[in-house]
Write a protein that holds these residues in place. Structure first.
Motif, short mmCIF file in Angstrom:
data_model
loop_
_atom_site.label_atom_id
_atom_site.label_comp_id
_atom_site.label_asym_id
_atom_site.label_seq_id
_atom_site.Cartn_x
_atom_site.Cartn_y
_atom_site.Cartn_z
N GLY A 9 0.81 -1.20 0.00
CA GLY A 9 0.00 0.00 0.00
C GLY A 9 0.85 1.26 0.00
N TYR A 10 1.89 1.28 0.82
CA TYR A 10 2.78 2.44 0.88
C TYR A 10 3.53 2.62 -0.44
CZ TYR A 10 1.94 2.34 5.93
OH TYR A 10 1.35 2.35 7.17
N LEU A 15 4.37 5.55 -5.69
CA LEU A 15 4.35 5.59 -7.14
C LEU A 15 3.27 6.53 -7.68
CD1 LEU A 15 4.78 1.78 -7.91
CD2 LEU A 15 6.48 3.57 -8.26
N ALA A 16 2.19 6.68 -6.93
CA ALA A 16 1.05 7.43 -7.44
C ALA A 16 1.12 8.92 -7.15
CB ALA A 16 -0.25 6.88 -6.85
N TYR A 29 12.29 13.71 -10.82
CA TYR A 29 11.57 13.15 -9.68
C TYR A 29 10.46 12.22 -10.16
CZ TYR A 29 8.98 12.71 -5.33
OH TYR A 29 8.35 12.20 -4.23
N ILE A 30 9.71 12.65 -11.16
CA ILE A 30 8.61 11.85 -11.67
C ILE A 30 9.09 10.49 -12.15
CG2 ILE A 30 6.88 11.69 -13.51
CD1 ILE A 30 6.57 14.75 -13.28
N GLU A 31 10.21 10.47 -12.86
CA GLU A 31 10.70 9.23 -13.45
C GLU A 31 11.49 8.36 -12.47
OE1 GLU A 31 12.80 10.35 -16.96
OE2 GLU A 31 10.97 10.83 -18.09
N LEU A 36 12.29 5.23 -5.23
CA LEU A 36 12.22 5.99 -3.99
C LEU A 36 12.01 5.08 -2.80
CD1 LEU A 36 9.98 9.05 -4.99
CD2 LEU A 36 12.45 9.03 -4.64
N VAL A 37 12.59 5.45 -1.65
CA VAL A 37 12.39 4.70 -0.42
C VAL A 37 10.97 4.94 0.07
CG1 VAL A 37 13.12 4.45 1.98
CG2 VAL A 37 14.83 4.89 0.20
N VAL A 38 10.28 3.87 0.42
CA VAL A 38 8.88 3.98 0.84
C VAL A 38 8.80 4.54 2.25
CG1 VAL A 38 6.78 2.70 1.33
CG2 VAL A 38 8.18 2.09 -0.65
N ARG A 39 8.04 5.62 2.40
CA ARG A 39 7.79 6.22 3.71
C ARG A 39 6.31 6.56 3.80
NH1 ARG A 39 12.69 8.91 2.28
NH2 ARG A 39 14.43 8.35 3.66
#
Length: 219
Positions: A9-10, A15-16, A29-31, A36-39
């Motif tokens: 879920g995170y 991603l969204a 940033y978008i690409e 990215l590390v999930v937080r």
């Protein structure tokens, strides 16, 4: 398994979502969102004043995102968006499970004034397979029309209004009270666990502000 579902879920949120509008966010940033590390620290909070029957409530809760941007005028509605994940239904049993999950999705977003929910359907391995965009206000109608009819939105609202009226007549006096419904039980219990105080729910800063602003003492 639950920890893995939370992580999925995170990751879906990572991603969204982007930190600003599309035009204000860099292409790099978008690409790079996949890496990215999930937080789950960044979040919005919706505070609403609402009512059920004769009961008036102030509610606050975490919301995932904005559809566009916050309105310039404070009184204008905010286009909140809630992101959810669910296993792709593959059988009638899965459909029933998802329909019950929709009840939780609807209640959370309905009470906080969130108009839109985006559901990411995943495989058992956690791979995103499809998306569904839902208007919160239309979810009860969808359950009636294309689902198994396992719940009714009007019945939920009526029950909540009656429950709050019962609660106000049951909980009297000072102290901290507990409301309990045992798993698979049919009885709702209320009992006092502290004769005074507020159960450390209210912060010292709030209590100081309340006292200094002349709003009255909170025991």
């Amino acid at each position: 398994m639950n920890a893995t579902r939370f992580q999925v879920g995170y990751k879906f949120e990572t991603l969204a979502l982007i930190p600003a509008t599309w035009a204000e966010t860099s292409r790099d940033y978008i690409e790079s969102r996949e890496s990215l590390v999930v937080r789950n620290h960044a979040q919005y909070c919706s505070v609403v004043r609402t009512g059920f029957g004769k009961s008036r409530l102030i509610l606050a809760g975490e919301v995932d995102a904005l559809w566009d941007a916050k309105p310039c005028r404070p009184d204008d509605p905010i286009n909140w968006v809630e992101l959810k994940t669910a296993a792709t239904p593959l059988s009638d049993r899965d459909v029933l499970k998802y329909e019950r999950k929709l009840l939780k999705f609807w209640i959370q977003s309905f009470m906080l004034g969130v108009p839109k929910i985006i559901v990411g359907f995943r495989s058992k391995e956690g791979i995103l397979q499809s998306l569904e965009e839902l208007e919160t206000s239309q979810i009860p109608r969808l359950v009636k029309q294309r689902g198994k009819g396992t719940w009714d939105g009007n019945l939920c609202i009526s029950f909540t209004a009656n429950f709050l009226e019962w609660l106000k007549s049951t909980i009297v006096g000072e102290g901290v009270w507990r409301i309990r419904k045992r798993e698979k039980g049919t009885v709702i219990e209320t009992f006092r666990i502290e004769e005074s105080g507020h159960g450390n729910i209210l912060t010292r800063d709030f209590l100081t502000w309340r006292s200094q602003s002349g709003q009255g003492h909170v025991s």
